[in-house]
Design a protein around this motif. Structure first.
Motif, PDB file in Angstrom:
ATOM      1  N   UNK A 281     -49.201 -46.265 -83.900  1.00  0.00           N
ATOM      2  CA  UNK A 281     -50.419 -47.058 -83.694  1.00  0.00           C
ATOM      3  C   UNK A 281     -51.462 -46.312 -82.870  1.00  0.00           C
ATOM      4  N   UNK A 282     -51.133 -45.067 -82.490  1.00  0.00           N
ATOM      5  CA  UNK A 282     -52.021 -44.212 -81.701  1.00  0.00           C
ATOM      6  C   UNK A 282     -52.298 -44.792 -80.314  1.00  0.00           C
ATOM      7  N   UNK A 283     -51.338 -45.591 -79.807  1.00  0.00           N
ATOM      8  CA  UNK A 283     -51.410 -46.056 -78.426  1.00  0.00           C
ATOM      9  C   UNK A 283     -50.864 -44.989 -77.494  1.00  0.00           C
ATOM     10  N   UNK A 284     -49.982 -44.111 -78.033  1.00  0.00           N
ATOM     11  CA  UNK A 284     -49.401 -43.007 -77.275  1.00  0.00           C
ATOM     12  C   UNK A 284     -49.475 -41.726 -78.104  1.00  0.00           C
ATOM     13  N   UNK A 285     -49.649 -40.606 -77.436  1.00  0.00           N
ATOM     14  CA  UNK A 285     -49.494 -39.330 -78.115  1.00  0.00           C
ATOM     15  C   UNK A 285     -48.001 -39.081 -78.324  1.00  0.00           C
ATOM     16  N   UNK A 286     -47.656 -38.048 -79.056  1.00  0.00           N
ATOM     17  CA  UNK A 286     -46.244 -37.755 -79.304  1.00  0.00           C
ATOM     18  C   UNK A 286     -45.509 -37.478 -77.993  1.00  0.00           C
ATOM     19  N   UNK A 287     -46.084 -36.616 -77.157  1.00  0.00           N
ATOM     20  CA  UNK A 287     -45.448 -36.312 -75.874  1.00  0.00           C
ATOM     21  C   UNK A 287     -45.480 -37.526 -74.952  1.00  0.00           C
ATOM     22  N   UNK A 288     -46.528 -38.315 -75.065  1.00  0.00           N
ATOM     23  CA  UNK A 288     -46.595 -39.550 -74.288  1.00  0.00           C
ATOM     24  C   UNK A 288     -45.486 -40.506 -74.658  1.00  0.00           C
ATOM     25  N   UNK A 289     -45.165 -40.591 -75.955  1.00  0.00           N
ATOM     26  CA  UNK A 289     -44.085 -41.462 -76.421  1.00  0.00           C
ATOM     27  C   UNK A 289     -42.722 -40.975 -75.911  1.00  0.00           C
ATOM     28  N   UNK A 290     -42.527 -39.654 -75.878  1.00  0.00           N
ATOM     29  CA  UNK A 290     -41.268 -39.092 -75.378  1.00  0.00           C
ATOM     30  C   UNK A 290     -41.100 -39.417 -73.894  1.00  0.00           C
ATOM     31  N   UNK A 291     -42.159 -39.187 -73.124  1.00  0.00           N
ATOM     32  CA  UNK A 291     -42.092 -39.481 -71.690  1.00  0.00           C
ATOM     33  C   UNK A 291     -41.910 -40.980 -71.453  1.00  0.00           C
ATOM     34  N   UNK A 292     -42.578 -41.800 -72.259  1.00  0.00           N
ATOM     35  CA  UNK A 292     -42.457 -43.252 -72.120  1.00  0.00           C
ATOM     36  C   UNK A 292     -41.022 -43.698 -72.366  1.00  0.00           C
TER      37      UNK A 292
ATOM     38  N   UNK B 158     -59.008 -40.380 -74.510  1.00  0.00           N
ATOM     39  CA  UNK B 158     -59.299 -41.578 -75.273  1.00  0.00           C
ATOM     40  C   UNK B 158     -58.287 -42.674 -75.022  1.00  0.00           C
ATOM     41  N   UNK B 159     -58.184 -43.603 -75.999  1.00  0.00           N
ATOM     42  CA  UNK B 159     -57.327 -44.759 -75.826  1.00  0.00           C
ATOM     43  C   UNK B 159     -55.842 -44.475 -75.990  1.00  0.00           C
ATOM     44  N   UNK B 160     -55.482 -43.399 -76.712  1.00  0.00           N
ATOM     45  CA  UNK B 160     -54.063 -43.090 -76.872  1.00  0.00           C
ATOM     46  C   UNK B 160     -53.577 -42.308 -75.654  1.00  0.00           C
ATOM     47  N   UNK B 161     -52.637 -42.884 -74.931  1.00  0.00           N
ATOM     48  CA  UNK B 161     -52.201 -42.339 -73.642  1.00  0.00           C
ATOM     49  C   UNK B 161     -51.277 -41.141 -73.832  1.00  0.00           C
TER      50      UNK B 161
END
Length: 273
Positions: A26-37, A85-88
């Motif tokens: 959904x482009x709320x997170x970047x790929x690396x952001x999703x891994x860290x999340x 932007x909006x994707x963390x």
């Protein structure tokens, strides 16, 4: 019994993976952001169980919703003002969840009531700031400085509106509501009211601290057209820094403000309990 508990843990971790994947899609997170999340969320679940997990998800889902709300109207302003932007990304994930993770780790080692409420305050501060930013930017009134109350350019850190301040209080109240769901039958009613009051007050205070730090320390630049921005460069042209410190970006502001709010709440709770 052990098998049932293990099955629940596996199911929850699988759900966290699914949510991170959906957030990335959904482009709320970047790929690396999703891994860290994922790793941060699992750590919070291990430290505090479902209440900690639900609170973090409540923050992420609600703030992501308001980020996407009327996104096209905010897009041009964000492109002109902000680095991100909006994707963390992973830095934003750590900035928004880092303080809560530190408190959760302390709670895992020393499970006392003060740290439990402080965790919710840390999340409430992040949620209050996120709601204020995403809703306040849509206000039709002129923003004013949180420090000297003079009018400031729309979208610049440190500027607030009455709509944004109201949204900030609502964001903190939302997290207090999650606390109520889990603690309603566990603690006396008056104690619940006291805890929720602290979560709302210091969650709101955290957002105010965020704005104050942004006004005082966060860097701002002037581009070649003389417009104020928070971007270091416009295209390939380096912008001139006119205030703040280069290293004191928005992510650091978010981390410090949530940690300060939780720390203040902990001190109050240490006195009360």
């Amino acid at each position: 019994m052990i098998f049932d508990t293990l099955w629940i843990d596996i199911s929850i971790i699988a759900s966290i993976i699914a949510i991170c994947i959906l957030a990335y899609k959904a482009k709320a997170l970047t790929l690396l952001g999703a891994v860290f999340a994922f790793f941060l969320t699992v750590g919070l679940y291990i430290s505090g169980g479902i209440p900690f997990l639900a609170t973090l998800l409540g923050f992420f889902i609600s703030s992501s919703f308001f980020t996407k709300l009327r996104a096209k109207e905010k897009e041009e302003l964000e492109k002109a003002l902000y680095e991100k932007g909006g994707n963390r990304d992973h830095i934003q994930v750590l900035a928004n969840g880092g303080a809560a993770f530190i408190i959760a780790a302390a709670y895992f080692l020393m499970p006392v009531k003060q740290l439990l409420v402080a965790y919710f305050v840390a999340i409430a501060a992040c949620n209050a700031d996120s709601w204020a930013s995403e809703i306040g930017i849509m206000s039709r009134s002129t923003p004013f400085s949180i420090i000297n109350f003079k009018p400031v350019q729309r979208g610049i850190s440190g500027g607030v509106t009455f709509l944004g301040l109201f949204a900030s209080a609502c964001g903190a109240l939302f997290i207090a509501g999650i606390y109520t769901i889990f603690m309603f039958v566990r603690i006396p009613f008056l104690e619940l009211i006291r805890d929720c009051t602290i979560i709302v007050i210091f969650g709101f205070v955290g957002a105010v601290i965020d704005s104050a730090l942004g006004e005082l320390f966060q860097p701002a630049y002037v581009d070649s057209k003389g417009k104020l921005t928070e971007q270091r460069a416009t295209g390939r042209v380096q912008n001139k820094m006119v205030k703040g410190f280069e290293f004191f970006g928005n992510d650091m502001v978010n981390f410090i403000s949530s940690l300060m709010a939780a720390g203040l709440a902990y001190c109050i709770l240490a006195f009360l309990y």
